[in-house]
Write a protein that holds these residues in place. Structure first.
Motif, mmCIF file in Angstrom:
data_model
loop_
_atom_site.group_PDB
_atom_site.id
_atom_site.type_symbol
_atom_site.label_atom_id
_atom_site.label_comp_id
_atom_site.label_asym_id
_atom_site.label_seq_id
_atom_site.Cartn_x
_atom_site.Cartn_y
_atom_site.Cartn_z
ATOM 1 N N GLY A 128 -4.449 -16.512 50.134
ATOM 2 C CA GLY A 128 -3.051 -16.149 50.317
ATOM 3 C C GLY A 128 -2.240 -17.267 50.928
ATOM 4 N N CYS B 84 -1.496 -19.904 48.327
ATOM 5 C CA CYS B 84 -0.433 -19.511 47.396
ATOM 6 C C CYS B 84 0.947 -19.658 48.035
ATOM 7 C CB CYS B 84 -0.652 -18.069 46.939
ATOM 8 S SG CYS B 84 -2.113 -17.837 45.901
ATOM 9 N N MET C 68 -3.047 -6.713 41.319
ATOM 10 C CA MET C 68 -1.883 -7.368 41.894
ATOM 11 C C MET C 68 -0.622 -6.546 41.639
ATOM 12 S SD MET C 68 -2.592 -10.083 43.566
ATOM 13 C CE MET C 68 -0.930 -10.725 43.692
ATOM 14 N N LEU D 53 -3.469 -11.063 48.202
ATOM 15 C CA LEU D 53 -4.354 -10.853 47.059
ATOM 16 C C LEU D 53 -4.966 -9.458 47.073
ATOM 17 C CD1 LEU D 53 -5.992 -14.375 47.199
ATOM 18 C CD2 LEU D 53 -4.537 -13.529 45.345
ATOM 19 N N ASP E 189 -4.999 -14.065 39.626
ATOM 20 C CA ASP E 189 -4.262 -13.390 40.698
ATOM 21 C C ASP E 189 -3.591 -14.401 41.620
ATOM 22 O OD1 ASP E 189 -5.035 -10.961 39.716
ATOM 23 O OD2 ASP E 189 -6.496 -10.520 41.295
ATOM 24 N N LEU F 202 0.279 -14.517 42.469
ATOM 25 C CA LEU F 202 0.784 -14.448 43.841
ATOM 26 C C LEU F 202 1.700 -15.625 44.141
ATOM 27 C CD1 LEU F 202 0.825 -13.037 46.563
ATOM 28 C CD2 LEU F 202 -1.242 -14.304 47.192
#
Length: 388
Positions: free
Chosen positions: A108, A111, A179, A355, A371, A375
């Motif tokens: 996360g 991202c 997601m 995520l 994913d 994200l």
């Protein structure tokens, strides 16, 4: 867009099991400094706990100010020989990134960093053309353990330096199945304690000379567990008191114990404050004890207070970005355990979106590369709308 996968792999290859940093914050510091962020590393200490390294980075000096929060520390990998790929390998297989922290939550963080760097490149290195707007990162190395030298102190440190946050996105793995299925906008509080019943030790052959606390604690457990604490609220499910252990410290079968203890935890909603919740349980205990049973509760300190970010323009903005990227309208949820959002909520509205959390803390923790791409697009969409 900037490659979130590459950032995540670099982070995973740092074995930052709490309280070790193992270079993870250095990976982020280098990326953010190169992008023009002012980066500060801050170490906090407290007696009886490990020193913890934290990172705060900001670009821009004016409002509106959005911050991305997260933690680079991870739980232990367990039996590393049981992993299909190395626990800290950061390898990709069949479309999945493997490694401790891939989901919770180095993936996360990667991202959010990728989205921010991509956004800044397209906007001349600043959040808004008029010179207003700020983006920052609040990253701690103390979330998976006692959480005393991490976000709670980093926020206080930032506030003392005049930092004001308008909104926060915490990249915890909020999605349940796919997601876009869930945004966390709040969490129930958590309060633990021990019910203690005082009896009188004695020989089982002479029960009239003793006072057995075992039947009494059994009655009190039922009394405190059976009656609901509340019926829930508009955004939260009902509060729940759950007993987790009972102990009399007695290994002999011919001795009546003198004391019985039962541990419990309460997950409570916004019908209560910590103080009103304790008062409610204490009153119910007094009623159940009557004039005969001698009992009290030993409450444990708790910093896991209930919080709620009320639905509004910020949540609507996030929902729109998620719908655009996934085609799904996420549920606004308050379920699950605690997170560092409980600290952040005292400074600004905060949502949790990251995520899919199905493999977090497991052997073979892994995140779908697709994913991660999604994200990153969602975070980028949030930035586009936030500074529009």
């Amino acid at each position: 867009m900037t490659d979130a996968l590459a950032i995540a792999r670099d982070l995973i290859r740092c074995p930052s099991v709490t309280p070790a940093d193992a270079g993870a914050l250095g990976v982020l510091a280098a990326l953010l400094k190169d992008a023009g962020f002012e980066v500060q590393r801050v170490t906090f200490s407290e007696a009886g706990t490990a020193d913890i390294d934290n990172l705060y980075a900001r670009i821009g000096r004016e409002a509106p100010h959005i911050t991305f929060a997260g933690h680079t520390d991870v739980v232990p990998p367990g039996d590393e020989s049981a992993w299909s790929l190395g626990a800290f390998s950061g390898e990709v297989k069949d479309g999945y990134l493997y490694g401790r922290g891939a989901v919770d939550m180095k993936g996360g963080i990667a991202c959010s960093v990728a989205a921010v760097l991509d956004y800044l490149r397209e906007h001349g290195g600043k959040p808004r053309e008029d010179g207003n707007g700020s983006i920052s990162f609040l990253i701690t190395g103390d979330e998976e353990d006692v959480s005393v030298n991490g976000t709670v102190k980093l926020l206080k440190w930032a506030a003392e330096r005049g930092e004001i946050f308008d909104h926060c996105v915490l990249g915890e793995p909020s999605n349940q199945e796919v997601m876009g299925d869930c945004i966390k906008i709040g969490r129930r509080g958590s309060q633990s304690g021990t019910l203690v019943v005082e009896g009188k030790q004695g020989h089982v052959a002479y029960p009239h000379r003793a006072a057995n606390p075992v039947p009494d604690i059994s009655r009190l457990i039922v009394a405190l567990s059976d009656e609901p604490l509340d019926q829930g609220s508009a955004q939260f499910q009902p509060s729940n008191l759950e007993f987790t252990s009972v102990d009399v410290g007695n290994s002999a079968s011919n001795v009546i114990p003198g004391t019985a203890r039962a541990k419990f935890n309460i997950r409570y909603n916004d019908c209560h404050t910590q103080e009103s919740l304790r008062a409610l349980v204490e009153e119910r205990l007094r009623t159940a004890c009557g004039n005969r049973i001698r009992a009290h509760i030993e409450w444990l300190p708790s910093n896991a207070n209930v919080f709620l970010t009320k639905p509004g323009s910020f949540t609507e903005l996030a929902v729109a970005a998620i719908e655009e990227a996934t085609g799904r309208k996420p549920e606004l949820s308050t379920s699950g355990g605690t997170s560092d959002a409980r600290f952040i909520s005292s400074y600004c509205p905060v949502i949790e979106f990251g995520l899919v959390g199905q493999t977090m803390h497991q052997i073979d923790e892994r995140a779908a590369v697709a994913d991660m791409e999604t994200l990153t697009k969602i975070y980028r969409g949030i930035l586009d709308q936030y500074f529009a």
